[in-house]
Scaffold this active site. Structure first.
Site, PDB file in Angstrom:
ATOM      1  N   ASP A  60      -8.149   4.793  -7.715  1.00 22.98           N
ATOM      2  CA  ASP A  60      -7.264   5.084  -8.844  1.00 22.98           C
ATOM      3  C   ASP A  60      -8.100   5.995  -9.977  1.00 22.98           C
ATOM      4  O   ASP A  60      -7.557   5.984 -11.084  1.00 22.98           O
ATOM      5  CB  ASP A  60      -6.581   3.702  -9.268  1.00 22.98           C
ATOM      6  CG  ASP A  60      -7.335   2.925  -9.909  1.00 22.98           C
ATOM      7  OD1 ASP A  60      -8.737   3.052  -9.756  1.00 22.98           O
ATOM      8  OD2 ASP A  60      -7.187   1.937 -10.673  1.00 22.98           O
TER       9      ASP A  60
ATOM     10  N   HIS B 106       0.764  -1.115   0.014  1.00 26.42           N
ATOM     11  CA  HIS B 106      -0.101   0.098  -0.079  1.00 26.42           C
ATOM     12  C   HIS B 106       1.025   1.284   0.241  1.00 26.42           C
ATOM     13  O   HIS B 106       0.405   2.196  -0.750  1.00 26.42           O
ATOM     14  CB  HIS B 106      -0.897  -0.097   1.150  1.00 26.42           C
ATOM     15  CG  HIS B 106      -1.914  -0.923   0.966  1.00 26.42           C
ATOM     16  ND1 HIS B 106      -2.982  -1.162   0.255  1.00 26.42           N
ATOM     17  CD2 HIS B 106      -2.246  -2.156   1.958  1.00 26.42           C
ATOM     18  CE1 HIS B 106      -3.798  -2.165   0.292  1.00 26.42           C
ATOM     19  NE2 HIS B 106      -3.195  -2.667   1.217  1.00 26.42           N
TER      20      HIS B 106
END
Length: 650
Positions: free
Chosen positions: A297, A267
């Site tokens: 995203d 992450h």
């Protein structure tokens, strides 16, 4: 001296700060107009009581000048709009007001003392009252400008006290001392009130600053520093509802390979990729372009006044190219890729939500058909949306149960040459839309919340048909990516299997990598619950995703189905090695392996040579209704072998 400087630096004497200065101007505006009115009326009254007792220049000329000055200043303040002033302008006007107040106080006190020298005791008493009222009025009206109030008080009270003390009249001495005492008390009250005003104003400024900071944070993405989804939609709503309704474009950008990067590198690396993407996107922002992070995203942009669709498409393509450039994770470069969807206002829609949906659909089209490129929403897409809506409506309609059916494709044991399992595949022929592809109506069901109904309906039909199969033949059934993460659907599946009377050990549920990626932990819990009943679990389309090997290692799977894409290169040495490696992996992990997409006898021969046990494809048999399948099985006996496999094919 130090104590004096400290005292002069306290709020009543300190120079007004810019923001405080504007607030002082706002408060003073009405009060100073009242002060000038008070001075004018009192001056006229004092002059009137001294008419004929003093020279005309004292009772006529001087009051006329004072009233004219007061009227001019009052008119100036009445017209003034303090809220429009800058900080520097407010400070300059406060200094000017202080100077004029002190100058006028000198003139008024000198004039009133000069008048007091004429007339009898009543006229002299009136002059004393005029001075006292002037001081009190100035203190009250100049509360928010204490420097001016103190200056006026010092000039007027000081001159009046000296005049009284030197008059030789005990009454006037008492009046002078009494007026001075009252003035000192009122000045102290003024100082306290002004200090409270400063503290209140500063607390309001601080509250406003915090509110603005909270509002900014509420509209800012904490990771990238870009405006967030809420801010983006506020701007979108403003553009869609603005007067004039100038054309603009809405673009949505999605990173194509962010998920595998995040899974592979962690992450922290994913956050670095998003921050770098945000910085690159921010470089395109300007007066006509607003950018934002929409979540995950996904990023967005609003382009004002584009020349045409070609120009804005080219602009979005440049953004995609910038976002596709490698991002370095330490010494490792990664490439996320980027696809974009575009919608033009007002061609694609006039409402904000409608426009966003059109851009999102164009993005979906890009990722599905031309990944890495920009798709501009068109009339063709509009027609597709209408069809999708019709499909969604039909999924909730009463005729679905009659229109949808399950076809079955056999799975062959290449070692014994017997059909050991059939895979149930949904087929839907709508009375007006015609035949609808499974991937299309499954995706529509997931979008519109009908996937639970669809899954349970198809499973009931499949189990009812499977009851007609010989006991040695099992049933394989596909689950949607939403089914495993829905506790309601998992419980329903268990209930349907129990009610059907079908042996759970003959049932295999096929899962895709997408289903596992939605919520891995919930998917694993669901798998454990299903296996507790005896149901087998298979990972479908193995090798087509980024994390298939990871799921084989982390999940209690029973079977793996090799994706049909590997059959295209099976005849090559490299392709054969890849399939052989997967088969060896499954043997080492004690997993049954089924190869999909077998369409030629040569492919079947190679797979048998590699030791593949189970195969599925058009060579073995095409999907067909259960009645047809049972007839073909009866015709071929135990199963297809060479010519028999051809005879089983549809």
């Amino acid at each position: 001296m130090g104590r004096i400087r400290t005292r002069l630096a306290e709020p009543p004497f300190a120079r007004a700060e810019g923001r405080i200065a504007v607030r002082q101007m706002i408060e003073l505006r009405t009060q100073i107009v009242s002060l000038y009115a008070l001075l004018s009326v009192n001056a006229c009254a004092l002059a009137f009581t001294h008419l004929g007792l003093t020279p005309p220049w004292l009772t006529l000329a001087c009051p006329a000048v004072f009233v004219a000055l007061c009227a001019a200043r009052a008119l100036h303040w009445w017209r003034l709009k303090p809220e429009t002033l800058t900080e520097a302008q407010a400070r300059r006007r406060l200094r000017l007001t202080t100077v004029l107040a002190i100058a006028l106080s000198v003139g008024f006190v000198a004039w009133s003392i000069a008048l007091g020298a004429h007339g009898g005791p009543y006229e002299q008493g009136h002059a004393a009252i005029f001075i006292a009222i002037t001081v009190i009025g100035c203190i009250f009206c100049l509360t928010h400008l204490p420097v001016a109030a103190f200056g006026v008080t010092l000039v007027v009270t000081g001159a009046f006290l000296i005049h009284c003390l030197t008059s030789g009249n005990g009454v006037f001495v008492a009046i002078g001392l009494n007026t001075t005492f009252v003035t000192v008390v009122m000045v102290r009250i003024l100082a306290n009130n002004y200090r409270a005003f400063i503290e209140l104003t500063q607390s309001q400024f601080e509250a406003q600053r915090l509110a603005e900071e909270n509002a900014r944070q509420a509209l800012t993405d904490s990771l990238t520093g870009l405006p967030n989804r809420r801010a983006f939609f506020q701007q979108l709503e403003a553009l869609a509802s603005a007067d004039g309704r100038a054309p603009f474009a809405l673009a949505i950008f999605d990173l194509d390979r962010f998920k595998p990067i995040n899974d592979s590198y962690g992450h922290n690396a994913g956050d670095h990729v998003l921050r770098e993407t945000g910085q690159r996107l921010a470089a395109f922002a300007g007066a006509e372009v607003a950018v934002a992070r929409l979540g995950g995203d996904e990023f967005g942009a609003l382009i004002r006044r584009p020349a045409d669709g070609a120009e804005v498409t080219a602009f979005s393509t440049r953004i995609c190219e910038a976002l596709r450039a490698p991002i370095w994770l330490g010494e490792t470069p990664v490439v996320t890729g980027c696809s974009a969807g575009l919608a033009l206002y007002p061609d694609a829609g006039r409402r904000a939500a409608e426009l966003f949906d059109r851009a999102d659909y164009a993005l979906y089209h890009s990722k599905l058909n031309q990944r890495g490129r920009t798709t501009l929403f068109s009339q063709e897409h509009e027609s597709a949306i209408r069809t999708e809506r019709a499909i969604e409506a039909a999924l909730h309609g009463p005729y679905l149960v009659h229109e949808i059916e399950v076809h079955y494709q056999p799975i062959l044991d290449a070692g014994t040459n017997r059909v050991v399992m059939v895979e149930g595949l949904a087929r839907w022929t709508h009375f007006t839309l015609g035949r609808i592809a499974p991937d299309r109506f499954v995706a529509a069901a997931e979008r519109c919340g009908a996937i639970h109904r669809l899954t349970t309906l198809l499973l009931r039909k499949a189990l009812a048909d499977a009851a007609r199969l010989p006991p040695e033949i099992g049933l394989s059934f596909n689950l949607s990516s939403h089914d495993l993460t829905s506790s309601e659907t998992v419980v329903a599946i268990l209930g349907i299997v129990r009610e059907s009377g079908f042996d759970p050990r003959r049932l295999t549920l096929e899962l895709t990598e997408t289903a596992l990626m939605r919520d891995f932990e919930r998917a694993r819990e669901a798998i454990t619950l299903l296996q507790a009943l005896g149901i087998r679990i298979a990972l479908d389309d193995f090798g087509s995703g980024y994390s298939s090997l990871s799921y084989v290692h982390r999940l209690p799977l029973d079977k793996v189905k090799i994706d049909r894409s590997f059959m295209a290169d099976l005849s090559s040495r490299q392709g054969e090695r890849i399939v052989a490696t997967i088969l060896e992996l499954c043997r080492n992990l004690d997993l049954s392996c089924i190869v999909e997409g077998v369409e030629t006898a040569d492919q079947l021969a190679i797979l048998r040579r590699l030791g593949c046990r189970y195969v599925q494809g058009y060579l073995i048999g095409r999907p067909m209704r259960m009645t047809s399948l049972l007839e073909r099985l009866g015709e071929t006996g135990t199963g297809p072998d060479g010519g028999r496999a051809q005879r089983l094919s549809a």
